[in-house]
Design an enzyme around this catalytic site. Structure first.
Site, PDB file in Angstrom:
ATOM      1  N   GLN A   1       0.828  -1.213   0.000  1.00 35.59           N
ATOM      2  CA  GLN A   1       0.000   0.000   0.000  1.00 35.59           C
ATOM      3  C   GLN A   1       0.865   1.268   0.000  1.00 35.59           C
ATOM      4  OE1 GLN A   1      -2.981   0.910  -0.579  1.00 35.59           O
ATOM      5  NE2 GLN A   1      -3.827  -1.122  -0.828  1.00 35.59           N
ATOM      6  N   SER A   2       1.982   1.224  -0.684  1.00 37.80           N
ATOM      7  CA  SER A   2       2.924   2.343  -0.643  1.00 37.80           C
ATOM      8  C   SER A   2       2.429   3.591  -1.365  1.00 37.80           C
ATOM      9  CB  SER A   2       4.237   1.893  -1.272  1.00 37.80           C
ATOM     10  OG  SER A   2       5.038   3.006  -1.605  1.00 37.80           O
ATOM     11  N   ASN A   3       2.465   4.714  -0.642  1.00 37.13           N
ATOM     12  CA  ASN A   3       2.174   6.001  -1.267  1.00 37.13           C
ATOM     13  C   ASN A   3       3.273   6.373  -2.249  1.00 37.13           C
ATOM     14  OD1 ASN A   3      -0.041   6.394   0.585  1.00 37.13           O
ATOM     15  ND2 ASN A   3       1.500   6.872   2.139  1.00 37.13           N
TER      16      ASN A   3
END
Ligand SMILES: *Cc1c(COP(=O)(O)O)cnc(C)c1O
Length: 356
Positions: A85-87
């Site tokens: 879920q990396s920004n």
């Protein structure tokens, strides 16, 4: 140690090429209702969640410099890694697409959940990023050795196909692989200057900056800014993943590389690097009731949406520090909203449970 003027520092930064991605300046405003409710220092917010690229966030500032570097080196593929879920990965993929590069994302599954097309991963998918998911230790940041091993395979594959990859480390923070200058930190040094200009305009100096810290270049850039302009500002990083012992040397290294790259006459001491790690709680990416309630509080009092992994935790820390009397009356605190809001949605279940 020589003090540098704001304009001279801006000129030094302007030497670095960039590709436009964001709206600047991002808004800075006082959180009147929150300040009133807390009875403590004045709390302001710097809206780096409103940078404007793919839901915004601190990474798009960094990517302006990184994309320019990649294009100048003739790259046509950009490769990076982080958690599912990396920004950072979403922002990198969006920036890459914006300038015609193909994004390859190496995503490590560090949560207990099977990756779902939701939040950032959904957006990565819509962008048609080349997504490679690998399993990894839960609630931890993946080891660099493991990352390097997988990266090498991907780099070889890209080269064998006749393409030129640009490999950039998680968060755009550490130099190494293709990035030879601390471009992420330089972007946040510039954000510090931007904030100074805004507070001067508002006729209000500030005493503290507080923000979520992860891969270190946001903090390194802000701390070098405070030090080189000799502003009497304490920059406080709230760690969401690593211990102080691990993070301080990382921020120091990136900070010193920034000083060197810009030929600044300052020395970033460990006392300039304030990192609090007691708010990591259950681990990276794990939400708790305090964070959920903090996200609700900010939304209810100010209409501002925080995220469960970074800014919700950092704001919970700020509230805790206010309650503990960490600040003095008359202090002015700027909270950097570093973005991350797409990650709110994959956390719908715990959020609803904690808030019921
Ligand atoms: C990456 C990130 C941070 C931390 O920034 P670093 O420069 O990696 O320390 C903070 N907040 C959000 C929302 C992020 O995505």
């Amino acid at each position: 140690m020589a003090r540098i003027e704001l304009d001279a520092l801006k000129r030094k930064i302007s030497v670095f090429p960039r590709k436009p991605l964001i709206h600047r300046p991002t808004p800075l405003r006082r959180l009147d209702r929150l300040t009133k409710e807390l009875v403590g220092p004045e709390i302001w917010i710097k809206r780096d969640d409103l940078t404007g690229l793919a839901f915004g966030g601190n990474k798009s500032r960094k990517l302006e410099f990184i994309l320019a570097d990649a294009l100048n080196r003739g790259a046509d593929v950009i490769i990076t890694w982080a958690s599912v879920q990396s920004n950072w990965c979403l922002q990198t993929a969006a920036a890459a697409r914006r300038y015609g590069l193909r994004p390859i994302l190496l995503l490590f599954n560090t949560s207990d959940l099977a990756p779902e097309y939701d939040g950032n991963l959904l957006l990565d998918r819509i962008l048609d990023a080349d997504i490679r998911i690998r399993e990894a230790e839960k609630g931890k940041i993946v080891s660099l050795e493991y990352v390097a091993e997988v990266l090498e395979e991907i780099v070889n594959e890209v080269r064998d196909c006749g393409h030129t990859p640009y490999v950039v480390s998680v968060g755009g923070s550490m130099t190494g692989w293709s990035m030879t200058k601390p471009l992420g930190a330089i972007a946040y040094l510039e954000a510090f200057i931007e904030t100074c200009e805004q507070t001067r305009e508002a006729g209000a100096g500030f005493t503290h900056i507080i923000h979520a810290t992860g891969s270190g270049s946001t903090q390194a850039g802000l701390a070098v800014g405070a030090k080189s302009l000799q502003e009497d500002v304490r920059v406080i990083g709230i760690s969401v993943s690593e211990s102080r012992e691990v993070l301080v040397p990382i921020v120091r290294k990136i900070g010193r590389e920034t000083v060197k790259s810009l030929e600044l006459d300052v020395d970033l001491a460990d006392s300039d690097i304030i990192i609090m790690d007691e708010y990591i709680k259950e681990g990276y990416g794990t939400i708790n009731k305090d964070t959920a309630q903090t996200i609700r509080l900010l939304f209810v009092t100010e209409g501002i949406v925080l995220d469960p992994v970074y800014t919700g935790k950092a704001m919970a820390a700020l509230l805790d520090l206010v309650r503990k009397g960490y600040f003095q009356k008359g202090d002015r605190v700027v909270f950097f909203h570093t973005g991350g809001t797409p990650a709110l949605f994959p956390y719908r279940k715990p959020l609803v449970e904690f808030l019921s």
